[in-house]
Design a protein around this motif. Structure first.
Motif, PDB file in Angstrom:
ATOM      1  N   GLU A 305      -3.985   1.283   6.897  1.00  0.00           N
ATOM      2  CA  GLU A 305      -2.932   2.247   7.208  1.00  0.00           C
ATOM      3  C   GLU A 305      -3.396   3.355   8.155  1.00  0.00           C
ATOM      4  O   GLU A 305      -3.059   4.512   7.979  1.00  0.00           O
ATOM      5  CB  GLU A 305      -2.383   2.848   5.904  1.00  0.00           C
ATOM      6  CG  GLU A 305      -1.781   1.835   4.948  1.00  0.00           C
ATOM      7  CD  GLU A 305      -0.563   1.109   5.520  1.00  0.00           C
ATOM      8  OE1 GLU A 305       0.187   1.703   6.311  1.00  0.00           O
ATOM      9  OE2 GLU A 305      -0.379  -0.069   5.163  1.00  0.00           O
ATOM     10  N   GLN A 327      -3.470  -4.829   0.398  1.00  0.00           N
ATOM     11  CA  GLN A 327      -2.518  -5.771   0.999  1.00  0.00           C
ATOM     12  C   GLN A 327      -3.168  -6.947   1.732  1.00  0.00           C
ATOM     13  O   GLN A 327      -2.836  -8.104   1.480  1.00  0.00           O
ATOM     14  CB  GLN A 327      -1.607  -5.016   1.971  1.00  0.00           C
ATOM     15  CG  GLN A 327      -0.676  -5.915   2.746  1.00  0.00           C
ATOM     16  CD  GLN A 327      -0.167  -5.231   3.996  1.00  0.00           C
ATOM     17  OE1 GLN A 327       0.042  -4.022   3.984  1.00  0.00           O
ATOM     18  NE2 GLN A 327       0.057  -5.981   5.059  1.00  0.00           N
ATOM     19  N   ARG A 348      -6.963   7.727  -0.026  1.00  0.00           N
ATOM     20  CA  ARG A 348      -6.500   8.269   1.256  1.00  0.00           C
ATOM     21  C   ARG A 348      -7.101   9.658   1.433  1.00  0.00           C
ATOM     22  O   ARG A 348      -6.903  10.524   0.574  1.00  0.00           O
ATOM     23  CB  ARG A 348      -4.969   8.403   1.270  1.00  0.00           C
ATOM     24  CG  ARG A 348      -4.200   7.117   0.952  1.00  0.00           C
ATOM     25  CD  ARG A 348      -4.053   6.223   2.165  1.00  0.00           C
ATOM     26  NE  ARG A 348      -3.538   4.922   1.771  1.00  0.00           N
ATOM     27  CZ  ARG A 348      -2.301   4.496   2.003  1.00  0.00           C
ATOM     28  NH1 ARG A 348      -1.444   5.269   2.628  1.00  0.00           N
ATOM     29  NH2 ARG A 348      -1.938   3.288   1.618  1.00  0.00           N
ATOM     30  N   GLU A 365       0.645  -3.364  -5.911  1.00  0.00           N
ATOM     31  CA  GLU A 365       0.929  -4.096  -4.676  1.00  0.00           C
ATOM     32  C   GLU A 365       1.190  -5.566  -4.975  1.00  0.00           C
ATOM     33  O   GLU A 365       0.594  -6.140  -5.891  1.00  0.00           O
ATOM     34  CB  GLU A 365      -0.260  -3.977  -3.713  1.00  0.00           C
ATOM     35  CG  GLU A 365      -0.461  -2.561  -3.209  1.00  0.00           C
ATOM     36  CD  GLU A 365      -1.608  -2.465  -2.219  1.00  0.00           C
ATOM     37  OE1 GLU A 365      -1.348  -2.543  -1.004  1.00  0.00           O
ATOM     38  OE2 GLU A 365      -2.757  -2.327  -2.666  1.00  0.00           O
ATOM     39  N   GLU A 498       9.800   8.842  -0.814  1.00  0.00           N
ATOM     40  CA  GLU A 498       9.255   7.484  -0.722  1.00  0.00           C
ATOM     41  C   GLU A 498       8.336   7.141  -1.893  1.00  0.00           C
ATOM     42  O   GLU A 498       7.371   7.837  -2.154  1.00  0.00           O
ATOM     43  CB  GLU A 498       8.465   7.355   0.589  1.00  0.00           C
ATOM     44  CG  GLU A 498       7.891   5.976   0.784  1.00  0.00           C
ATOM     45  CD  GLU A 498       6.699   5.958   1.749  1.00  0.00           C
ATOM     46  OE1 GLU A 498       6.676   6.767   2.682  1.00  0.00           O
ATOM     47  OE2 GLU A 498       5.799   5.127   1.525  1.00  0.00           O
ATOM     48  N   ILE A 499       8.657   6.048  -2.581  1.00  0.00           N
ATOM     49  CA  ILE A 499       7.731   5.602  -3.632  1.00  0.00           C
ATOM     50  C   ILE A 499       7.193   4.196  -3.348  1.00  0.00           C
ATOM     51  O   ILE A 499       6.229   3.766  -3.958  1.00  0.00           O
ATOM     52  CB  ILE A 499       8.337   5.667  -5.052  1.00  0.00           C
ATOM     53  CG1 ILE A 499       9.529   4.729  -5.200  1.00  0.00           C
ATOM     54  CG2 ILE A 499       8.746   7.073  -5.437  1.00  0.00           C
ATOM     55  CD1 ILE A 499       9.888   4.532  -6.665  1.00  0.00           C
TER      56      ILE A 499
END
Ligand code: 4AD
Length: 575
Positions: A305, A327, A348, A365, A498-499
């Motif tokens: 990301e 992912q 992050r 995920e 956003e979740i």
């Protein structure tokens, strides 16, 4: 008493008991002279000046002793009276306190003589957790006598109060709460009289229904016949008592430093117990859908990301990162395992201090094989609703969610689906500006504040889809009908925003290589990822859901910092 003469020199005099008050040892104030020697004397006063004599003032006049003025004497008498009264009061209070202390010491000394013995003739106790109501284990009598099983319980003192001769304790063990009554000798022991919150106890007694009109957890109370506070089980009292270290007025930063103690509070523990149920519900829901669980590595050498939020670390003689998302690894499992999921930590290096950003969070995920974009959206909606259903099937969890979020309702289905371009129009219509203070335009990254305002106004879950290629990650598949945008989705929830973030993935080798090039990423270290497109590719997609954000929404918590055990974010890596 014979009349004496006392001297007051407002400059060099001193108000101390060892002074005589004669001309060679004057007092400083008339009030002190009257207080220490009474008012029936002669008082001579002067304002002598040490140091420089102000220009024009008559220095010798200041050195002359003059009888104290009547008004000054009256004032001094009143002062002396007030001081005497004050001293008497202080003495009285001291005496009272000494008596209380002596009485308390006497009571405690007496209490120390009381030792409790378990009555072995009573029925053997059954060990239960505080919430257990299993009829086989626990009975509460026939309704007439309202008496029940003799039990043995363990827990910590959540609250305690004294009522006449009895003591009421609310015991807590992480499974529930139980009201306990100590009566007679049991309420008079040294342990009972000095009981502090958080002390651990072992208690034996009989469970009875609470009298009509009274309330207690599970409608019952434990009438103790014996208890024990084992060595080391007492909790600190006085200044160190837990109530003095964490309370509702304690600053948020201090509460976070003392998170190990805050966790014992009702809100924090309910949130974490709901979290456990939700995490379990994800496993149940995925198993129902035949997804297989895998556990990808946390130490990686590729980003997912964007480089800005990578945590780097030395790895032997190489460089490595903490994973941002599993992912890419999940995608590699599809050919041999079918649909897969994982619940792992993602990291992050966010430098922002928002209420929804953590440096370490739990990432749910999944990756689905041979699907189209609509299948992905349907799956996501089904999964989220099924997770809620499974978690809330447990009456305790349902109650906790109700306590934390009284307005909670199951989301309305189907979720609202809205394209990014429609959201831009909506924001313009509602005069919600972008970060530059201008009307939103196609291509803008919708900022957190704008996104949350929109979600709060619409006030239902939204699948926001088809984001422009430039503002999304390199791996996202372009929409065949409109190549400006991707087959991507963010799930937005009221109160949080956003979740979930997800998309269809580029499945053609050349297209993927072109995406790496466009983003300026060297594909060499991604060989294991790009190979997927060389050995039997497939239309596939997946998503990541932030567990802390999902919980912030479900449990109505202001920040994701309160939905994880020990939050990690910019500036905090303890306790
Ligand atoms: O949108 P994101 O960055 O998507 C991905 O990482 C994808 N690779 C996931 C995938 O498709 N498998 O993150 C997904 C979700 C966000 O919607 C958010 O809920 C959560 O992860 N998230 C964070 N939660 C807390 N703190 C942070 N710093 C987060 N960053 C993302």
């Amino acid at each position: 008493m014979a009349e004496s003469t006392y001297y007051i020199d407002e400059d060099v005099g001193e108000d101390i008991d060892t002074r005589t008050g004669d001309e060679s040892q004057p007092f400083k104030s008339l009030g002190f002279a009257v207080l220490t020697h009474g008012e029936s004397h002669k008082f001579l006063a002067r304002k002598s000046v040490t140091g420089e004599v102000p220009e024009g003032s008559d220095a010798s006049a200041r050195l002359e002793w003059k009888p104290a003025a009547k008004a000054a004497l009256k004032k001094a008498v009143n002062y002396a009276k007030a001081q005497k009264k004050k001293a008497e009061k202080a003495q009285e209070l001291e005496a009272q306190q000494a008596k209380v202390l002596a009485d308390r010491t006497k009571v405690l000394d007496e209490a120390k003589k009381i030792t409790l013995e378990e009555d072995k003739s009573l029925p053997a106790p059954v060990r239960i957790k505080l919430d257990e109501t299993d009829a086989q284990k626990v009975t509460l009598g026939d309704g007439k006598e309202k008496k029940g099983t003799r039990v043995r319980v363990f827990g910590r003192v959540h609250r305690e109060r004294r009522q006449k001769e009895n003591m009421f304790i609310t015991l807590r063990d992480g499974y529930g709460f139980m009201q306990v009554i100590l009566q007679g000798q049991l309420a008079k022991t040294y342990d009972a009289l000095t009981l502090t919150r958080e002390t651990s106890m072992e208690i034996l007694g009989e469970l009875r229904e609470v009298p009509e009109g009274a309330h207690a957890p599970n409608g019952r109370e434990l009438h103790a016949d014996y208890y024990k506070i084992h060595p080391g089980w007492q909790a600190a009292g006085g200044d160190d008592a837990i109530t003095n270290r964490v309370s509702k007025d304690t600053e948020h930063a201090t509460l976070l430093d003392l998170r190990h103690l805050t966790l014992r509070g009702e809100t924090a523990s309910k949130v974490l117990i709901v979290r456990d149920a939700v995490e379990w519900a994800f496993h149940v829901a995925y198993k129902e859908l035949r997804f297989r669980k895998v556990s990808p590595p946390a130490l990686v050498q590729t980003m997912v990301e964007g480089g800005a939020t990578l945590f780097g670390l030395p790895y032997y003689n190489e460089e490595a990162f903490l994973t941002q998302s599993s992912q890419l690894y999940l995608e590699t499992c599809l050919p041999s395992m079918g649909d897969v999921y994982c619940i792992e930590k993602s990291f992050r290096a966010e430098k922002s201090l928002t209420r929804r950003h953590l440096a370490e969070y739990t990432h749910v995920e999944a990756e689905l094989d041979f699907v189209h974009f609509d299948d992905l959206l349907d799956h996501l909606e089904n999964l989220m609703c099924r997770v809620l259903e499974v978690a809330l099937e447990d009456p305790t969890i349902k109650q906790y969610v109700q306590d934390l979020n009284p307005e909670f309702q199951m989301p309305e289905r189907p979720f609202k689906r809205m394209k990014y371009s429609e959201a831009i129009d909506w924001l313009v219509e509602h005069n919600i500006e972008n970060e530059d203070g201008e009307p939103h335009k196609f291509g803008d990254d919708i900022a957190e504040a704008a996104e949350r305002r929109m979600t709060d106004i619409i006030n239902r879950p939204i699948f926001l889809t088809h984001f422009p290629t430039e503002i999304k990650a390199f791996y996202m598949l372009k929409d065949k009908e409109d190549p400006r945008v991707t087959e991507s989705v963010d799930c937005l929830m009221p109160g949080v925003g956003e979740i979930v973030g997800g998309s269809m993935r580029i499945d053609q080798h050349e297209e993927l290589m072109a995406a790496f090039k466009r983003e300026g990423i060297d594909p060499t270290s991604y060989y294991w990822y790009t190979d997927q497109r060389k050995y039997g590719s497939s239309p596939h997609g997946g998503y990541g859901l932030g567990l802390e954000r999902f919980l912030a929404w479900l449990c109505k918590q202001h920040t994701v910092r309160d939905t994880c055990l020990y939050p990690r974010y910019f500036g905090r890596c303890k306790p």
